[in-house]
Scaffold this motif. Structure first.
Motif, short mmCIF file in Angstrom:
data_model
loop_
_atom_site.label_atom_id
_atom_site.label_comp_id
_atom_site.label_asym_id
_atom_site.label_seq_id
_atom_site.Cartn_x
_atom_site.Cartn_y
_atom_site.Cartn_z
N UNK A 357 0.71 -1.09 0.05
CA UNK A 357 -0.12 0.01 0.04
C UNK A 357 0.96 1.24 0.06
N UNK A 358 2.28 1.20 0.15
CA UNK A 358 3.01 2.45 0.09
C UNK A 358 3.00 3.02 -1.13
N UNK A 359 2.72 4.21 -1.37
CA UNK A 359 2.71 4.89 -2.64
C UNK A 359 4.17 5.34 -3.16
N UNK A 360 5.26 5.57 -2.15
CA UNK A 360 6.50 5.99 -2.34
C UNK A 360 7.45 5.23 -2.67
N UNK A 361 8.46 5.19 -3.62
CA UNK A 361 9.62 4.37 -3.67
C UNK A 361 10.12 3.75 -2.27
N UNK A 362 10.32 2.51 -2.06
CA UNK A 362 10.59 1.87 -0.71
C UNK A 362 11.90 1.22 -0.75
N UNK A 363 12.87 1.32 0.18
CA UNK A 363 14.07 0.51 0.21
C UNK A 363 14.20 -0.16 1.67
N UNK A 364 14.35 -1.27 1.65
CA UNK A 364 14.44 -2.12 2.79
C UNK A 364 15.76 -2.68 2.95
N UNK A 365 16.48 -2.61 3.96
CA UNK A 365 17.98 -2.90 3.99
C UNK A 365 18.34 -3.93 5.26
N UNK A 366 17.74 -5.34 5.24
CA UNK A 366 17.76 -6.13 5.99
C UNK A 366 18.83 -6.87 6.23
N UNK A 367 19.76 -7.38 7.27
CA UNK A 367 20.60 -8.55 7.43
C UNK A 367 19.79 -9.53 7.72
N UNK A 368 20.37 -10.76 7.41
CA UNK A 368 19.50 -11.97 7.54
C UNK A 368 18.50 -12.30 8.68
#
Length: 496
Positions: A357-368
């Motif tokens: 539902x997010x309307x903006x570019x989204x970057x997720x940066x998870x470690x394992x």
């Protein structure tokens, strides 16, 4: 550089033969010529004993062609067949016949023992190709053990036998090569661990495949290289000013964790962001605040959203009620590209937020570990197939994902995948992820797309870590060391 799965490489091979009329025998001969060049450049062959272990498929055919091509080098070449001659078919059978006609010594593997193999100066692994999956069956498993136990230099043909070409996983046994010469394009399993460790030095040769096939847009996997990253780095015009560098909001910093926001903020500034405002729970208690960074308390930070070219949420944010409410309000009001890191990822997992539902570019940066929490998978599942899991998650939820770790994976919603070659174990210390989130945020603020910022930022972050290692050694690097080297990393990539 494009990367091809086993199936994609088979398709390239088929099209090269059918559409471009390049005979398979010619491609095999070119592969063998590449192998000969790799060996001649690294080993003094005169008088050396070279043992070439050959399977019954095309990989074995490459090895048999190599054996024939090495005969003028004055090396003592011996071919060891993993199967009876009658099992060899197609090009492998043709090259077996040619090797026989050349008078090369050819024996069955059962005629070789560990004592004789100690006489070898070099071993060539031409047992299994990229199509093999799972733990090698007998007699291959015993042969691989024999090869590894010799402790001799090993050159692998296309891929070390026992390594999965698509995900880099190894079964109970796999050849541990010193050098791997791969053909056409690199395979994912050679670039990610544990396969990357098994392949040793990697040599990539197109062996005459048509460039149009090797550069096809249908190939979605990529190996990041410095020239490609250089094309992404924002240029500084003579009239540049801090406004043109973009304004980044960094939101996190619960009491006792404000250092994470400080490191993230410096990361954004080092990329060239013009302005950085740190939003911490209490702006009056920010002992680590860099002089170049502005600060606001949580209750006032969202008022600046309209000025932000990029937002980073999560470093040191905690997962308490106040942080959760701030995060939810940010998601409802944000219009700028958003990087979610650290406790932001934990809040995503704990509060079942619908990323779709997010309307903006989204970057997720998870470690394992964080990836396990947001995906519902175990860490072991994630680590067993990092590329495919990152790819599937990014496409399903419409985000850009940076799955951190050795050979970080960047995946976007369009199915593009980038494997990052930079970075080192010395970076396994607190704050490195905070710096990466800030670096990506700073690149977003300068106009990069989410995919470009994630790929470029991850590469430069790792390269800065490599430069810090060169300067200070492999142990004791801290995040501040990396951030100090970031401008040098950009300079090295740009070669200026």
């Amino acid at each position: 550089m494009k990367v091809a799965t086993a199936a994609e490489m088979r398709q390239i091979d088929r099209l090269a033969q059918e559409d471009y009329q390049i005979p398979g025998a010619v491609l095999m001969e070119r592969a063998a010529l590449t192998l000969r060049q790799v060996i001649e450049e690294r080993f003094s062959l005169a008088g050396q004993r070279v043992y070439i272990f050959c399977g019954k498929g095309n990989n074995g055919g490459d090895g048999l062609a190599l054996a024939r091509l090495l005969t003028p080098s004055a090396a003592e070449v011996k071919v060891i067949l993993a199967f009876e001659r009658s099992h060899f078919t197609g090009l492998a059978a043709q090259n077996l016949l040619a090797a026989t006609k050349f008078g090369l010594p050819i024996v069955n593997w059962r005629e070789i023992n560990a004592q004789e193999l100690q006489q070898a100066d070099l071993i060539v692994d031409a047992l299994l190709g990229t199509g093999a999956v799972g733990t090698p069956s007998e007699p291959l498993a015993s042969i691989i053990t024999l090869i590894n136990d010799s402790k001799k230099p090993i050159v692998a043909v296309d891929i070390p036998s026992g390594v999965n070409a698509d995900n880099g996983q190894v079964g109970e046994v796999a050849v541990k090569s010193s050098i791997t010469a791969t053909f056409g394009l690199p395979k994912p399993g050679l670039l990610v661990y544990p396969g990357a460790e098994a392949c040793g030095e990697l040599v990539i040769d197109p062996i005459g495949f048509p460039p149009a096939l090797l550069e096809s847009p249908s190939l979605k996997r990529n190996w990041l290289t410095a020239p490609e990253v250089a094309q992404l780095i924002p240029e500084r015009t003579p009239t540049a000013h801090k406004g043109s560098g973009g304004h980044v909001l960094i939101i996190g910093g619960a009491p006792g964790m404000t250092g994470a926001v400080a490191l993230c903020s410096v990361g954004a500034l080092r990329t060239g962001a013009g302005l950085v405002t740190a939003g911490i729970q209490n702006a009056n208690v920010f002992p680590e605040k860099p002089a170049e960074v502005m600060a606001q308390s949580w209750d006032r930070i969202l008022a600046l959203l309209d000025t932000a070219a990029a937002v980073v949420f999560g470093p040191g944010a905690s997962t308490g009620e106040q942080s959760r409410d701030l995060f939810n309000e940010l998601l409802a009001k944000c219009k700028a590209p958003l990087v979610i890191d650290a406790d932001g990822l934990n809040l995503l997992a704990a509060n079942s937020i619908d990323l779709k539902k997010l309307v903006f570019p989204t970057i997720l940066t998870p470690h394992p570990g964080e990836m396990a929490r947001i995906s519902g998978l175990s860490v072991a599942e994630i680590q067993s197939n990092r590329i495919e899991i990152a790819n599937r998650f990014a496409k399903e939820y419409g985000v850009t994902l940076v799955l951190k770790g050795a050979r970080s994976i960047i995946a976007d919603s369009d199915g593009n995948i980038f494997i990052n070659p930079t970075g080192n174990p010395g970076m396994a210390t607190a704050g490195m992820g905070d710096a990466l989130a800030g670096i990506i945020g700073g690149l977003l603020a300068q106009g990069m797309s989410a995919t470009e910022a994630a790929a470029c930022g991850t590469y430069l972050h790792g390269l800065a870590g490599d430069l810090a290692k060169e300067k200070r050694g492999p142990i004791g690097i801290i995040t501040t060391d990396l951030l100090m080297e970031y401008p040098a990393a950009i300079k090295k990539v740009l070669r200026k």
